[in-house]
Design a protein around this motif. Structure first.
Motif, PDB file in Angstrom:
ATOM      1  N   ASP A  42      -3.812   6.360   1.168  1.00 66.21           N
ATOM      2  CA  ASP A  42      -4.709   6.283   2.317  1.00 66.21           C
ATOM      3  C   ASP A  42      -5.704   5.145   2.135  1.00 66.21           C
ATOM      4  N   LYS A  43      -6.243   5.007   0.930  1.00 68.39           N
ATOM      5  CA  LYS A  43      -7.221   3.953   0.646  1.00 68.39           C
ATOM      6  C   LYS A  43      -6.611   2.575   0.896  1.00 68.39           C
ATOM      7  N   HIS A  73      -6.139   2.066   4.682  1.00 70.51           N
ATOM      8  CA  HIS A  73      -7.415   1.810   5.361  1.00 70.51           C
ATOM      9  C   HIS A  73      -7.911   0.397   5.065  1.00 70.51           C
ATOM     10  N   ARG A  74      -7.710  -0.089   3.861  1.00 69.36           N
ATOM     11  CA  ARG A  74      -8.111  -1.452   3.508  1.00 69.36           C
ATOM     12  C   ARG A  74      -7.299  -2.459   4.333  1.00 69.36           C
ATOM     13  N   TYR A  94       0.843  -1.200   0.000  1.00 70.35           N
ATOM     14  CA  TYR A  94       0.000   0.000   0.000  1.00 70.35           C
ATOM     15  C   TYR A  94       0.873   1.242   0.000  1.00 70.35           C
ATOM     16  N   LEU A 114      -5.775  -2.000   7.202  1.00 70.28           N
ATOM     17  CA  LEU A 114      -6.193  -1.926   8.603  1.00 70.28           C
ATOM     18  C   LEU A 114      -7.559  -2.573   8.805  1.00 70.28           C
ATOM     19  N   ARG A 115      -8.510  -2.285   7.918  1.00 72.13           N
ATOM     20  CA  ARG A 115      -9.852  -2.860   8.026  1.00 72.13           C
ATOM     21  C   ARG A 115      -9.782  -4.386   8.005  1.00 72.13           C
ATOM     22  N   ASP A 116      -8.979  -4.928   7.101  1.00 69.68           N
ATOM     23  CA  ASP A 116      -8.884  -6.383   6.942  1.00 69.68           C
ATOM     24  C   ASP A 116      -8.150  -7.070   8.082  1.00 69.68           C
ATOM     25  N   ASN A 117      -7.476  -6.298   8.936  1.00 60.97           N
ATOM     26  CA  ASN A 117      -6.693  -6.876  10.035  1.00 60.97           C
ATOM     27  C   ASN A 117      -7.113  -6.372  11.413  1.00 60.97           C
ATOM     28  N   GLY A 118      -8.316  -5.831  11.526  1.00 62.81           N
ATOM     29  CA  GLY A 118      -8.821  -5.426  12.830  1.00 62.81           C
ATOM     30  C   GLY A 118      -8.340  -4.076  13.326  1.00 62.81           C
ATOM     31  N   GLY A 119      -7.974  -3.201  12.398  1.00 63.27           N
ATOM     32  CA  GLY A 119      -7.515  -1.871  12.775  1.00 63.27           C
ATOM     33  C   GLY A 119      -6.088  -1.883  13.277  1.00 63.27           C
TER      34      GLY A 119
END
Length: 133
Positions: A57-58, A61-62, A54, A64-69
């Motif tokens: 930002d997108k 965020h993806r 990555y 982080l979202r996929d790994n619980g923040g």
């Protein structure tokens, strides 16, 4: 992961070298800053599987979202968090940043975090949680 014998020197040299490195998503953001610090202290890169995945930002965020923040991602690598008061020099800590939760490195009485134009230093009391390295 085990810290190298000369980890205090390695951590100090890492912090000195990164003083003015600007924020760059996927290169010197909060997660990569902490991963680089851990690598300096242990010789092991805890973010090897995410490097180069990555740069926006997108993308961040993806990931982080996929790994619980931020907490989930850090816990995946270092195990469950501990109370912030138990953090020692070289441990990872969680702080509140203007953009949300962020990771930083405990230096004892202060915390080093990746800022926009380089490292910023905060009091250790800014930590909300911690992970042992």
């Amino acid at each position: 992961m085990q810290r190298l014998e000369d980890w205090p020197t390695r951590l100090a040299e890492f912090i000195e070298a990164r003083q003015e490195r600007a924020f760059s998503r996927g290169v010197s953001d909060c997660c990569m800053f902490v991963a680089d610090a851990i690598e300096a202290m242990t010789g092991t890169d805890p973010a090897a599987r995410w490097r180069g995945l990555y740069f926006t930002d997108k993308g961040a965020h993806r990931l982080l979202r996929d790994n619980g923040g931020v907490v989930g991602l850090c816990s995946l690598v270092l195990g469950p968090p501990i109370p912030a008061a138990l953090a020692g020099r070289g441990d990872v800590v969680l702080i509140d940043a203007p953009e949300g939760e962020a990771l930083a490195v405990c230096l004892g009485g202060t915390i080093a975090a990746q800022g926009g134009k380089g490292i910023i230093f905060l009091p250790a009391t800014a930590a909300k949680a911690a992970w042992k390295v």
